[in-house]
Scaffold this motif. Structure first.
Motif, PDB file in Angstrom:
ATOM      1  N   ALA A   1       3.649 -19.637 -13.136  1.00 59.96           N
ATOM      2  CA  ALA A   1       2.935 -19.679 -11.864  1.00 59.96           C
ATOM      3  C   ALA A   1       3.106 -18.403 -11.062  1.00 59.96           C
ATOM      4  CB  ALA A   1       3.406 -20.877 -11.048  1.00 59.96           C
ATOM      5  N   MET A   2       4.225 -17.685 -11.295  1.00 63.16           N
ATOM      6  CA  MET A   2       4.452 -16.455 -10.532  1.00 63.16           C
ATOM      7  C   MET A   2       4.984 -15.355 -11.433  1.00 63.16           C
ATOM      8  SD  MET A   2       6.202 -17.699  -6.977  1.00 63.16           S
ATOM      9  CE  MET A   2       5.857 -16.165  -6.133  1.00 63.16           C
ATOM     10  N   SER A   3       4.575 -14.134 -11.129  1.00 67.33           N
ATOM     11  CA  SER A   3       5.069 -12.962 -11.841  1.00 67.33           C
ATOM     12  C   SER A   3       5.548 -11.962 -10.794  1.00 67.33           C
ATOM     13  CB  SER A   3       3.921 -12.381 -12.677  1.00 67.33           C
ATOM     14  OG  SER A   3       4.230 -11.061 -13.081  1.00 67.33           O
ATOM     15  N   CYS A   4       6.853 -11.720 -10.776  1.00 60.23           N
ATOM     16  CA  CYS A   4       7.444 -10.859  -9.745  1.00 60.23           C
ATOM     17  C   CYS A   4       7.781  -9.509 -10.371  1.00 60.23           C
ATOM     18  CB  CYS A   4       8.711 -11.493  -9.177  1.00 60.23           C
ATOM     19  SG  CYS A   4       8.446 -13.192  -8.648  1.00 60.23           S
ATOM     20  N   GLY A   5       7.028  -8.492 -10.008  1.00 66.61           N
ATOM     21  CA  GLY A   5       7.241  -7.162 -10.576  1.00 66.61           C
ATOM     22  C   GLY A   5       8.312  -6.387  -9.831  1.00 66.61           C
ATOM     23  N   LEU A   6       8.699  -5.249 -10.397  1.00 61.57           N
ATOM     24  CA  LEU A   6       9.802  -4.456  -9.842  1.00 61.57           C
ATOM     25  C   LEU A   6       9.326  -3.080  -9.380  1.00 61.57           C
ATOM     26  CD1 LEU A   6      12.527  -5.553 -12.421  1.00 61.57           C
ATOM     27  CD2 LEU A   6      12.193  -6.377 -10.091  1.00 61.57           C
ATOM     28  N   TRP A   7      10.283  -2.236  -9.049  1.00 65.49           N
ATOM     29  CA  TRP A   7       9.976  -0.987  -8.341  1.00 65.49           C
ATOM     30  C   TRP A   7      10.813   0.145  -8.893  1.00 65.49           C
ATOM     31  CZ3 TRP A   7      13.433  -4.629  -6.673  1.00 65.49           C
ATOM     32  CH2 TRP A   7      12.884  -5.821  -6.223  1.00 65.49           C
ATOM     33  N   LEU A   8      10.151   1.248  -9.230  1.00 64.67           N
ATOM     34  CA  LEU A   8      10.885   2.472  -9.537  1.00 64.67           C
ATOM     35  C   LEU A   8      10.887   3.351  -8.277  1.00 64.67           C
ATOM     36  CD1 LEU A   8       9.606   3.161 -13.154  1.00 64.67           C
ATOM     37  CD2 LEU A   8      11.933   2.518 -12.495  1.00 64.67           C
ATOM     38  N   ASN A   9      11.734   4.331  -8.283  1.00 67.27           N
ATOM     39  CA  ASN A   9      11.964   5.222  -7.144  1.00 67.27           C
ATOM     40  C   ASN A   9      12.616   4.431  -6.008  1.00 67.27           C
ATOM     41  OD1 ASN A   9      11.943   7.800  -5.956  1.00 67.27           O
ATOM     42  ND2 ASN A   9      10.150   7.265  -4.760  1.00 67.27           N
ATOM     43  N   LEU A  10      11.912   4.194  -4.895  1.00 64.10           N
ATOM     44  CA  LEU A  10      12.538   3.471  -3.791  1.00 64.10           C
ATOM     45  C   LEU A  10      12.456   1.976  -4.076  1.00 64.10           C
ATOM     46  CD1 LEU A  10      13.771   4.389  -1.016  1.00 64.10           C
ATOM     47  CD2 LEU A  10      11.688   3.493   0.004  1.00 64.10           C
TER      48      LEU A  10
ATOM     49  N   ASP B   1       0.806  -1.234   0.000  1.00 61.98           N
ATOM     50  CA  ASP B   1       0.000   0.000   0.000  1.00 61.98           C
ATOM     51  C   ASP B   1       0.836   1.280   0.000  1.00 61.98           C
ATOM     52  OD1 ASP B   1       0.878  -0.084   2.577  1.00 61.98           O
ATOM     53  OD2 ASP B   1      -1.085   0.104   3.524  1.00 61.98           O
ATOM     54  N   ASP B   2       2.172   1.149  -0.154  1.00 63.62           N
ATOM     55  CA  ASP B   2       2.993   2.363  -0.350  1.00 63.62           C
ATOM     56  C   ASP B   2       3.483   2.451  -1.801  1.00 63.62           C
ATOM     57  OD1 ASP B   2       4.667   0.210  -0.157  1.00 63.62           O
ATOM     58  OD2 ASP B   2       6.024   1.109   1.325  1.00 63.62           O
ATOM     59  N   CYS B   3       2.816   1.720  -2.694  1.00 61.71           N
ATOM     60  CA  CYS B   3       3.214   1.722  -4.119  1.00 61.71           C
ATOM     61  C   CYS B   3       2.107   2.347  -4.970  1.00 61.71           C
ATOM     62  CB  CYS B   3       3.461   0.294  -4.592  1.00 61.71           C
ATOM     63  SG  CYS B   3       4.843  -0.479  -3.752  1.00 61.71           S
ATOM     64  N   PHE B   4       2.517   3.000  -6.028  1.00 60.68           N
ATOM     65  CA  PHE B   4       1.568   3.688  -6.902  1.00 60.68           C
ATOM     66  C   PHE B   4       1.885   3.342  -8.358  1.00 60.68           C
ATOM     67  CE2 PHE B   4       1.596   5.749  -2.874  1.00 60.68           C
ATOM     68  CZ  PHE B   4       0.270   6.063  -2.670  1.00 60.68           C
ATOM     69  N   PRO B   5       0.952   3.590  -9.275  1.00 65.21           N
ATOM     70  CA  PRO B   5       1.239   3.264 -10.679  1.00 65.21           C
ATOM     71  C   PRO B   5       2.467   4.039 -11.171  1.00 65.21           C
ATOM     72  CG  PRO B   5      -1.109   3.688 -10.377  1.00 65.21           C
ATOM     73  CD  PRO B   5      -0.427   4.091  -9.104  1.00 65.21           C
ATOM     74  N   ALA B   6       3.337   3.343 -11.884  1.00 69.17           N
ATOM     75  CA  ALA B   6       4.557   3.962 -12.423  1.00 69.17           C
ATOM     76  C   ALA B   6       4.337   4.333 -13.884  1.00 69.17           C
ATOM     77  CB  ALA B   6       5.715   2.985 -12.287  1.00 69.17           C
ATOM     78  N   LYS B   7       5.323   5.028 -14.440  1.00 69.71           N
ATOM     79  CA  LYS B   7       5.269   5.374 -15.868  1.00 69.71           C
ATOM     80  C   LYS B   7       6.430   4.692 -16.580  1.00 69.71           C
ATOM     81  CE  LYS B   7       2.928   9.884 -15.839  1.00 69.71           C
ATOM     82  NZ  LYS B   7       1.847   9.428 -15.022  1.00 69.71           N
TER      83      LYS B   7
ATOM     84  N   PHE C   1       8.175  -2.066   8.205  1.00 66.19           N
ATOM     85  CA  PHE C   1       8.805  -1.603   6.977  1.00 66.19           C
ATOM     86  C   PHE C   1       9.374  -2.828   6.272  1.00 66.19           C
ATOM     87  CE2 PHE C   1       9.270   1.962  10.002  1.00 66.19           C
ATOM     88  CZ  PHE C   1       8.320   2.775   9.416  1.00 66.19           C
ATOM     89  N   ARG C   2       9.359  -2.775   4.945  1.00 72.06           N
ATOM     90  CA  ARG C   2       9.763  -3.953   4.178  1.00 72.06           C
ATOM     91  C   ARG C   2      11.150  -4.462   4.556  1.00 72.06           C
ATOM     92  NH1 ARG C   2       6.914  -7.892   2.602  1.00 72.06           N
ATOM     93  NH2 ARG C   2       5.224  -7.336   1.196  1.00 72.06           N
ATOM     94  N   TRP C   3      12.085  -3.532   4.799  1.00 76.79           N
ATOM     95  CA  TRP C   3      13.451  -3.986   5.084  1.00 76.79           C
ATOM     96  C   TRP C   3      13.587  -4.566   6.478  1.00 76.79           C
ATOM     97  CZ3 TRP C   3      14.522   1.363   2.949  1.00 76.79           C
ATOM     98  CH2 TRP C   3      14.045   2.356   3.815  1.00 76.79           C
ATOM     99  N   GLU C   4      12.473  -4.583   7.217  1.00 79.72           N
ATOM    100  CA  GLU C   4      12.493  -5.238   8.532  1.00 79.72           C
ATOM    101  C   GLU C   4      11.822  -6.608   8.467  1.00 79.72           C
ATOM    102  OE1 GLU C   4      10.526  -2.462  11.088  1.00 79.72           O
ATOM    103  OE2 GLU C   4      12.154  -1.002  10.978  1.00 79.72           O
ATOM    104  N   THR C   5      11.493  -7.063   7.254  1.00 75.35           N
ATOM    105  CA  THR C   5      10.785  -8.344   7.124  1.00 75.35           C
ATOM    106  C   THR C   5      11.553  -9.295   6.219  1.00 75.35           C
ATOM    107  OG1 THR C   5       9.555  -7.661   5.150  1.00 75.35           O
ATOM    108  CG2 THR C   5       8.553  -7.165   7.280  1.00 75.35           C
TER     109      THR C   5
ATOM    110  N   GLU D   1       8.408   6.794  -0.383  1.00 73.62           N
ATOM    111  CA  GLU D   1       9.250   6.701   0.809  1.00 73.62           C
ATOM    112  C   GLU D   1       8.402   6.293   2.007  1.00 73.62           C
ATOM    113  OE1 GLU D   1      12.510   8.116  -0.082  1.00 73.62           O
ATOM    114  OE2 GLU D   1      11.433   8.014  -1.985  1.00 73.62           O
ATOM    115  N   ARG D   2       8.957   5.464   2.841  1.00 76.52           N
ATOM    116  CA  ARG D   2       8.320   5.171   4.122  1.00 76.52           C
ATOM    117  C   ARG D   2       9.397   4.630   5.039  1.00 76.52           C
ATOM    118  NH1 ARG D   2       2.640   2.029   4.338  1.00 76.52           N
ATOM    119  NH2 ARG D   2       3.857   0.125   4.391  1.00 76.52           N
ATOM    120  N   GLY D   3       9.471   5.180   6.222  1.00 75.30           N
ATOM    121  CA  GLY D   3      10.420   4.687   7.214  1.00 75.30           C
ATOM    122  C   GLY D   3      11.820   5.227   6.992  1.00 75.30           C
TER     123      GLY D   3
END
Lengths: 470, 470
Positions: B279-288, B219-225, B350-354, B386-388
């Motif tokens: 069976a799985m599709s692992c997406g990526l992340w822009l910005n953080l 829930d800290d992710c938004f549509p990217a371009k 926060f994700r980096w704590e999991t 950004e979060r945390g």
């Protein structure tokens, strides 16, 4: 409005500046100590004395961070045999970024390190590179002129296809040696120049080069442009690929972690972050991609226009089709592992009529996996022009397509003995197993196995010496 | 000036039009026959009668081409159990492109086929997808509003972190179910809602969904371009990834061969070109990006701005860190393989704590490798805000970083027995081996193994039924 810094924050900043006057940090609470350590690192203030100060606190978190970042006291470094300028620069780059101390041999030994080091070709001496071009066409003027700004600072080895009778047309202004059929005959003697006909002529260049790196591009390829319209320096990219570590033992989802702006993702084990030596860099193709004749014949309009801005280490034990169209490798690491051994009975002078690079590439990947070397795929792209008719080739050549059905299960199961510790040993071992297992399936494989053994002999006689064999 | 067509070429074109009136082709020379066959294919004129005509010639090259293209007479198809709309459409797409006949079960059986079929999400019914959102923050209005145009046509399962006490703020206009601590307690009963605290709350959604596909985004992710500035439809891309085959047994250097404009490269074995179920599709992340706390703390300015336009099947037996931030999977294929089992003692919000997703992902990859399913990584990207504070997390959580050093050698060597034929069997087997081998190293692994067994029980009780468990 920005929140003003806290008193604590200002105090820590002050402490960073005056660290050299502080003799004991052990009384600080853990979280302040960690913050102080991180700010010291960022400020580039970590030196040997300061490091000792932090180590002396004995605090777990700081010691763990020191270990994770591979920060070490300076030792008189025992340089590994392949320590070279690239590593020396990487050392300096790393130091500049982290201001910490380490021994370069630890980096090579897969110790723990955060990959802050970034490399580019500028750190490699031009004299460490040979560009090998197999000339399948006599007029190389447009090819060489289009590549001039990229390759003219390097030494070129041009090997003329022994079947090509015309004299080569080569423009002025290059540092090069040209080898023709008579040179090949003179140097390889009884091995005969048939070894080197068609696309296989380039392997003669691989044999006689004495450089650390070889880059080889087909003579129907030209410099490509990236998505921004900038001309791609394929040589620079290949050298970057070869001089930054590869990561074959764990897949990094953000691709090459050593590129500017990238890193290892969460969950990537720290012990694998230093990577391994990159031995091969397999580039790609825009416009006419390296499809086989059936695919191109059936999809005659198919052209590759997708520029994927990535370099990937192909994971260990993953099989792949290595194309010889646009390739670079570390000659010292690969030894005699790239060879012209699998000859199709109706092999021709178009890529889709050949399998020699695919076969050699399967062997090369198996050797790299066994020796713990990395193979990268992706950037750089070249622009591949049209040549030949896929439909004509399809009429002529089907053997290659069929052979892969035998080749893949073989390489899925092949395992090299622990006694094979060099690339040379590995090639001999693979040849032996090919003869035993695949030789029964098709005589083309027995001939390939024999050619591999011959090649290793030739390489020992001519190729492996330290002085040019010419 | 264009060369006028030859008389032969015109004759062949004419023959294509009048094929239905020709009763025998066996007198034609091989090369003309092949040309005629290719042109017939391209003109879309191959029907059952015409195919028989070509087969009746008995000519090797034509028969080989027919085999290579997996062209078959229509049989009453025996549909595999997982035959669904996607395959039906793929069938039609394939037919449209090649005008030939084949049985869909052969495609799934890894028979020979040229991958001309292209899939996209429009062929999947919206009702086959659940979007699962774990709510770690109470105000979801900006999150849902930014995703509105992409996700509003799907059903949403929103699971509130049981530790989050405030009421959720959810805008109007979505088809959704919200689950809170009291729902979780009511449904899982004695298993307790602690299973589902923090990021793990989403797994409750995985448990109660009855849809074929699940897509889950933090829930800290938004549509990217993309690079062209176009908004990325992450849901459409995930569904495309899941509904086109994966190719884990041989690496395709031009990335996803099923994408428009791409294909399998020379040397790629035809027998592997039909691929396997994704069976799985692992997406990526822009910005953080999904870096760990040490990396982000040390490189506080590091943001990911590289949009790599690629989808890759991660090769079989290659280990990878699967992130739960932006992920999709085929729930029917994966069964209970995604679970919240590895809980760090100081795990935070926060994700980096999991590590729960990394651990579950390692298990999931092992299960997919064993069952012959594919895992893709790459597109789609999301924009991660950004979060945390990485430095704060670094002070708190180091356990995850240390655990990976044990986890990786374990998964490098783990092998599942042939008797494990379902995802469920595989999870139970992995749990057993984890307990035996890793349990000795750290009690966190014993607890993980126990949680995996518990999870499978829960999944059988609640999750695996055909009607919603709510």
């Amino acid at each position: 409005m920005r929140t003003p810094p806290s008193l604590l924050s200002l105090t820590i900043d002050k402490a960073v500046i005056h660290l050299s006057h502080i003799s004991d940090l052990s009384h600080l609470p853990d979280h302040i100590l960690l913050d102080l350590f991180l700010r010291t690192l960022k400020a580039g203030k970590l030196n040997e004395k300061v490091l000792k100060l932090f180590v002396a606190t004995g605090k777990d978190e700081v010691l763990l961070l020191i270990r994770a970042l591979n920060i070490k006291h300076i030792l008189t470094p025992v340089l590994p045999t392949n320590f070279n300028l690239a590593w020396a620069i990487r050392l300096r780059t790393f130091e500049r970024n982290t201001c910490c101390f380490w021994t370069p041999n630890k980096l090579l030994d897969l110790d723990i390190v955060l990959p802050i080091c970034k490399m580019s070709q500028e750190y490699i001496k031009n004299s460490e590179v040979d560009i090998v071009i197999g000339a399948l066409q006599a007029d190389l003027s447009s090819f060489l002129n289009e590549w001039r700004s990229i390759i003219s600072r390097f030494h070129l080895i041009i090997v003329q296809d022994p079947d090509l009778k015309e004299e080569l047309n080569i423009p002025e202004g290059f540092d090069l040696n040209v080898y023709t059929k008579s040179d090949i005959d003179r140097i390889v003697g009884s091995f005969g120049s048939t070894f080197f006909s068609g696309y296989s002529c380039r392997y003669f260049g691989y044999l006689i080069s004495r450089k650390k790196y070889i880059i080889s591009i087909d003579d129907d390829c030209f410099p490509a442009k990236d998505n921004m319209g900038n001309s791609i320096d394929a040589v620079a990219q290949h050298i970057t690929n070869l001089t930054t570590p590869a990561t074959p033992f764990f897949f990094n989802t953000l691709y090459d972690p050593f590129r500017e702006g990238a890193d290892f993702v969460r969950g990537y084990p720290f012990s694998l972050r230093s990577g391994v030596t990159s031995a091969m860099s397999c580039g790609l193709w825009l416009n006419l991609a390296d499809y086989d004749a059936p695919t191109q014949a059936l999809k005659s309009q198919l052209r590759n226009s997708r520029y994927v801005d990535a370099v990937i280490t192909v994971p260990a034990r993953a099989l792949m089709p290595i194309s010889g169209i646009n390739i670079a490798f570390d000659r010292e690491a690969m030894g005699p592992t790239l060879f012209p051994a699998l000859k199709l009975s109706r092999e021709g002078n178009f890529r889709w009529e050949t399998m020699e690079d695919i076969w050699s590439g399967m062997c090369a990947k198996a050797v790299c996996d066994h020796l713990g070397l990395g193979v990268k795929s992706g950037l750089p792209y070249v622009w591949r022009k049209e040549r030949g008719s896929a439909i004509d080739s399809l009429r002529k050549e089907w053997e290659g397509v069929k052979l892969m059905e035998e080749v893949v299960p073989f390489f899925q199961s092949v395992r090299l003995p622990q006694t094979a510790t060099t690339a040379e040993d590995c090639v001999v071992e693979i040849a032996k197993t090919v003869k035993e297992q695949l030789g029964r399936v098709d005589p083309v494989f027995s001939r390939a196995a024999e050619a591999m053994v011959e090649w290793v002999k030739l390489w020992k006689k001519i190729g492996s010496g330290s002085s040019p064999g010419i």
